[in-house]
Design a protein around this motif. Sequence first.
Motif, PDB file in Angstrom:
ATOM      1  N   ALA A 119      -2.450   2.980  -9.005  1.00 51.42           N
ATOM      2  CA  ALA A 119      -3.299   3.125  -7.818  1.00 51.42           C
ATOM      3  C   ALA A 119      -2.523   2.694  -6.583  1.00 51.42           C
ATOM      4  O   ALA A 119      -1.895   1.636  -6.578  1.00 51.42           O
ATOM      5  CB  ALA A 119      -4.558   2.269  -7.961  1.00 51.42           C
ATOM      6  N   ILE A 120      -2.570   3.524  -5.540  1.00 47.27           N
ATOM      7  CA  ILE A 120      -1.890   3.218  -4.288  1.00 47.27           C
ATOM      8  C   ILE A 120      -2.930   2.804  -3.262  1.00 47.27           C
ATOM      9  O   ILE A 120      -3.894   3.542  -3.011  1.00 47.27           O
ATOM     10  CB  ILE A 120      -1.099   4.436  -3.759  1.00 47.27           C
ATOM     11  N   TYR A 121      -2.733   1.616  -2.673  1.00 49.22           N
ATOM     12  CA  TYR A 121      -3.626   1.083  -1.643  1.00 49.22           C
ATOM     13  C   TYR A 121      -2.904   1.076  -0.304  1.00 49.22           C
ATOM     14  O   TYR A 121      -1.739   0.696  -0.231  1.00 49.22           O
ATOM     15  CB  TYR A 121      -4.076  -0.335  -1.992  1.00 49.22           C
ATOM     16  N   ASP A 122      -3.610   1.483   0.748  1.00 49.27           N
ATOM     17  CA  ASP A 122      -3.003   1.490   2.084  1.00 49.27           C
ATOM     18  C   ASP A 122      -2.938   0.068   2.638  1.00 49.27           C
ATOM     19  O   ASP A 122      -3.430  -0.877   2.010  1.00 49.27           O
ATOM     20  CB  ASP A 122      -3.750   2.451   3.020  1.00 49.27           C
ATOM     21  N   PRO A 123      -2.314  -0.120   3.817  1.00 54.13           N
ATOM     22  CA  PRO A 123      -2.170  -1.476   4.372  1.00 54.13           C
ATOM     23  C   PRO A 123      -3.501  -2.199   4.610  1.00 54.13           C
ATOM     24  O   PRO A 123      -3.543  -3.423   4.632  1.00 54.13           O
ATOM     25  CB  PRO A 123      -1.437  -1.235   5.700  1.00 54.13           C
TER      26      PRO A 123
ATOM     27  N   PHE B  38       2.079  10.526   2.412  1.00 55.46           N
ATOM     28  CA  PHE B  38       1.674   9.414   3.276  1.00 55.46           C
ATOM     29  C   PHE B  38       1.590   9.904   4.716  1.00 55.46           C
ATOM     30  O   PHE B  38       2.486  10.598   5.193  1.00 55.46           O
ATOM     31  CB  PHE B  38       2.679   8.251   3.173  1.00 55.46           C
ATOM     32  N   HIS B  39       0.516   9.528   5.407  1.00 57.04           N
ATOM     33  CA  HIS B  39       0.320   9.957   6.795  1.00 57.04           C
ATOM     34  C   HIS B  39       0.589   8.840   7.796  1.00 57.04           C
ATOM     35  O   HIS B  39       0.886   9.113   8.955  1.00 57.04           O
ATOM     36  CB  HIS B  39      -1.105  10.495   7.001  1.00 57.04           C
ATOM     37  N   GLU B  40       0.475   7.610   7.363  1.00 55.23           N
ATOM     38  CA  GLU B  40       0.652   6.461   8.251  1.00 55.23           C
ATOM     39  C   GLU B  40       1.729   5.535   7.697  1.00 55.23           C
ATOM     40  O   GLU B  40       1.781   5.284   6.489  1.00 55.23           O
ATOM     41  CB  GLU B  40      -0.657   5.677   8.393  1.00 55.23           C
ATOM     42  N   PRO B  41       2.575   4.996   8.571  1.00 60.01           N
ATOM     43  CA  PRO B  41       3.572   4.032   8.100  1.00 60.01           C
ATOM     44  C   PRO B  41       2.899   2.696   7.763  1.00 60.01           C
ATOM     45  O   PRO B  41       1.782   2.431   8.200  1.00 60.01           O
ATOM     46  CB  PRO B  41       4.510   3.888   9.304  1.00 60.01           C
ATOM     47  N   GLY B  42       3.593   1.891   6.996  1.00 58.46           N
ATOM     48  CA  GLY B  42       3.069   0.569   6.676  1.00 58.46           C
ATOM     49  C   GLY B  42       3.491   0.108   5.298  1.00 58.46           C
ATOM     50  O   GLY B  42       4.243   0.776   4.594  1.00 58.46           O
ATOM     51  N   SER B  43       2.968  -1.056   4.921  1.00 57.52           N
ATOM     52  CA  SER B  43       3.236  -1.632   3.606  1.00 57.52           C
ATOM     53  C   SER B  43       2.077  -1.300   2.678  1.00 57.52           C
ATOM     54  O   SER B  43       0.974  -1.826   2.838  1.00 57.52           O
ATOM     55  CB  SER B  43       3.405  -3.148   3.715  1.00 57.52           C
ATOM     56  N   TYR B  44       2.326  -0.450   1.713  1.00 56.51           N
ATOM     57  CA  TYR B  44       1.333  -0.048   0.729  1.00 56.51           C
ATOM     58  C   TYR B  44       1.521  -0.890  -0.528  1.00 56.51           C
ATOM     59  O   TYR B  44       2.582  -1.451  -0.754  1.00 56.51           O
ATOM     60  CB  TYR B  44       1.477   1.438   0.403  1.00 56.51           C
ATOM     61  N   THR B  45       0.488  -0.949  -1.349  1.00 55.59           N
ATOM     62  CA  THR B  45       0.549  -1.739  -2.573  1.00 55.59           C
ATOM     63  C   THR B  45       0.122  -0.887  -3.754  1.00 55.59           C
ATOM     64  O   THR B  45      -0.879  -0.176  -3.689  1.00 55.59           O
ATOM     65  CB  THR B  45      -0.380  -2.969  -2.486  1.00 55.59           C
ATOM     66  N   ILE B  46       0.880  -0.986  -4.834  1.00 52.82           N
ATOM     67  CA  ILE B  46       0.493  -0.343  -6.091  1.00 52.82           C
ATOM     68  C   ILE B  46      -0.184  -1.396  -6.943  1.00 52.82           C
ATOM     69  O   ILE B  46       0.318  -2.516  -7.083  1.00 52.82           O
ATOM     70  CB  ILE B  46       1.722   0.212  -6.835  1.00 52.82           C
ATOM     71  N   ARG B  47      -1.324  -1.032  -7.492  1.00 51.90           N
ATOM     72  CA  ARG B  47      -2.056  -1.933  -8.389  1.00 51.90           C
ATOM     73  C   ARG B  47      -2.428  -1.180  -9.658  1.00 51.90           C
ATOM     74  O   ARG B  47      -2.526   0.037  -9.658  1.00 51.90           O
ATOM     75  CB  ARG B  47      -3.328  -2.452  -7.712  1.00 51.90           C
ATOM     76  N   CYS B  48      -2.687  -1.917 -10.700  1.00 52.14           N
ATOM     77  CA  CYS B  48      -3.175  -1.341 -11.947  1.00 52.14           C
ATOM     78  C   CYS B  48      -4.697  -1.443 -11.944  1.00 52.14           C
ATOM     79  O   CYS B  48      -5.248  -2.521 -11.705  1.00 52.14           O
ATOM     80  CB  CYS B  48      -2.594  -2.090 -13.142  1.00 52.14           C
ATOM     81  N   LEU B  49      -5.367  -0.323 -12.191  1.00 52.64           N
ATOM     82  CA  LEU B  49      -6.832  -0.323 -12.224  1.00 52.64           C
ATOM     83  C   LEU B  49      -7.395  -0.282 -13.643  1.00 52.64           C
ATOM     84  O   LEU B  49      -8.598  -0.180 -13.819  1.00 52.64           O
ATOM     85  CB  LEU B  49      -7.376   0.899 -11.453  1.00 52.64           C
ATOM     86  N   GLU B  50      -6.547  -0.336 -14.628  1.00 50.51           N
ATOM     87  CA  GLU B  50      -6.993  -0.305 -16.026  1.00 50.51           C
ATOM     88  C   GLU B  50      -6.652  -1.658 -16.635  1.00 50.51           C
ATOM     89  O   GLU B  50      -5.477  -2.026 -16.705  1.00 50.51           O
ATOM     90  CB  GLU B  50      -6.265   0.808 -16.764  1.00 50.51           C
TER      91      GLU B  50
ATOM     92  N   PRO C 127       5.215  -3.255  -4.290  1.00 47.14           N
ATOM     93  CA  PRO C 127       5.124  -2.836  -2.886  1.00 47.14           C
ATOM     94  C   PRO C 127       5.731  -1.450  -2.659  1.00 47.14           C
ATOM     95  O   PRO C 127       6.661  -1.041  -3.364  1.00 47.14           O
ATOM     96  CB  PRO C 127       5.947  -3.896  -2.168  1.00 47.14           C
ATOM     97  N   LEU C 128       5.178  -0.735  -1.688  1.00 52.82           N
ATOM     98  CA  LEU C 128       5.751   0.517  -1.198  1.00 52.82           C
ATOM     99  C   LEU C 128       5.886   0.386   0.307  1.00 52.82           C
ATOM    100  O   LEU C 128       4.990  -0.127   0.970  1.00 52.82           O
ATOM    101  CB  LEU C 128       4.834   1.707  -1.478  1.00 52.82           C
ATOM    102  N   THR C 129       6.978   0.851   0.840  1.00 52.00           N
ATOM    103  CA  THR C 129       7.171   0.831   2.281  1.00 52.00           C
ATOM    104  C   THR C 129       7.215   2.272   2.779  1.00 52.00           C
ATOM    105  O   THR C 129       7.969   3.089   2.241  1.00 52.00           O
ATOM    106  CB  THR C 129       8.487   0.110   2.650  1.00 52.00           C
ATOM    107  N   VAL C 130       6.409   2.553   3.790  1.00 57.21           N
ATOM    108  CA  VAL C 130       6.376   3.892   4.363  1.00 57.21           C
ATOM    109  C   VAL C 130       6.756   3.767   5.825  1.00 57.21           C
ATOM    110  O   VAL C 130       6.178   2.963   6.574  1.00 57.21           O
ATOM    111  CB  VAL C 130       4.965   4.523   4.221  1.00 57.21           C
ATOM    112  N   VAL C 131       7.753   4.554   6.229  1.00 55.95           N
ATOM    113  CA  VAL C 131       8.235   4.536   7.616  1.00 55.95           C
ATOM    114  C   VAL C 131       7.947   5.898   8.253  1.00 55.95           C
ATOM    115  O   VAL C 131       7.814   6.912   7.571  1.00 55.95           O
ATOM    116  CB  VAL C 131       9.745   4.207   7.690  1.00 55.95           C
TER     117      VAL C 131
END
Length: 177
Positions: A121-125, A147-159, A171-175
């Motif tokens: 799961a990818i969560y936005d900033p 990705f449409h917006e830059p920022g620090s995204y977070t991957i989480r496990c939902l299971e 962490p994911l970084t989007v520029v």
Amino acid sequence: MLAPHMVLIVLIALGIVWTAGWAMVVTHSGRAVPLEELEGSETRVRLWLLGGLAAVAIVLFILTLRWLPYEADRTNEIGSPALSVAVTGAQWTWTLSQSRFQTGVPIDFAVTSRDVNHDFAIYDPEGRLVAQVQAMPGYTNHLVYEFHEPGSYTIRCLEYCGLGHHTMTAPLTVVRK
């Protein structure tokens, strides 16, 4: 075209009608009827209610299929992926072949698992869920996302995957492109 929240409203309304129909059947039965006598009007009403609900459910299912995140639909919507990222889940970590991305670039996340089921799961900033797909051992799911917006995204496990489930983040970084 029905929006997803309208489908929910329609389903709730149908549930109310369905429940009212069954309440009428039960309250108008009046007396205990032997099983042999149930071939009458009560059976026809019950079959009509069941058939009607099944027909509506099938139609709503077909109408909402386009909102499911199928890889081909996402590709048609945002274009062919310009980048492929290998993602592997394992208790309790994510391994990505790349974690820095640019906005406006379609990405194909090829997601699998080494051990048990996880949910990538990818969560936005701001902490909102923007995309997700199952990670399963022996199978690769593809999540096409842009990705449409830059920022620090977070991957989480939902299971839920065990005692360390809450630590399974990356962490994911989007520029800006």
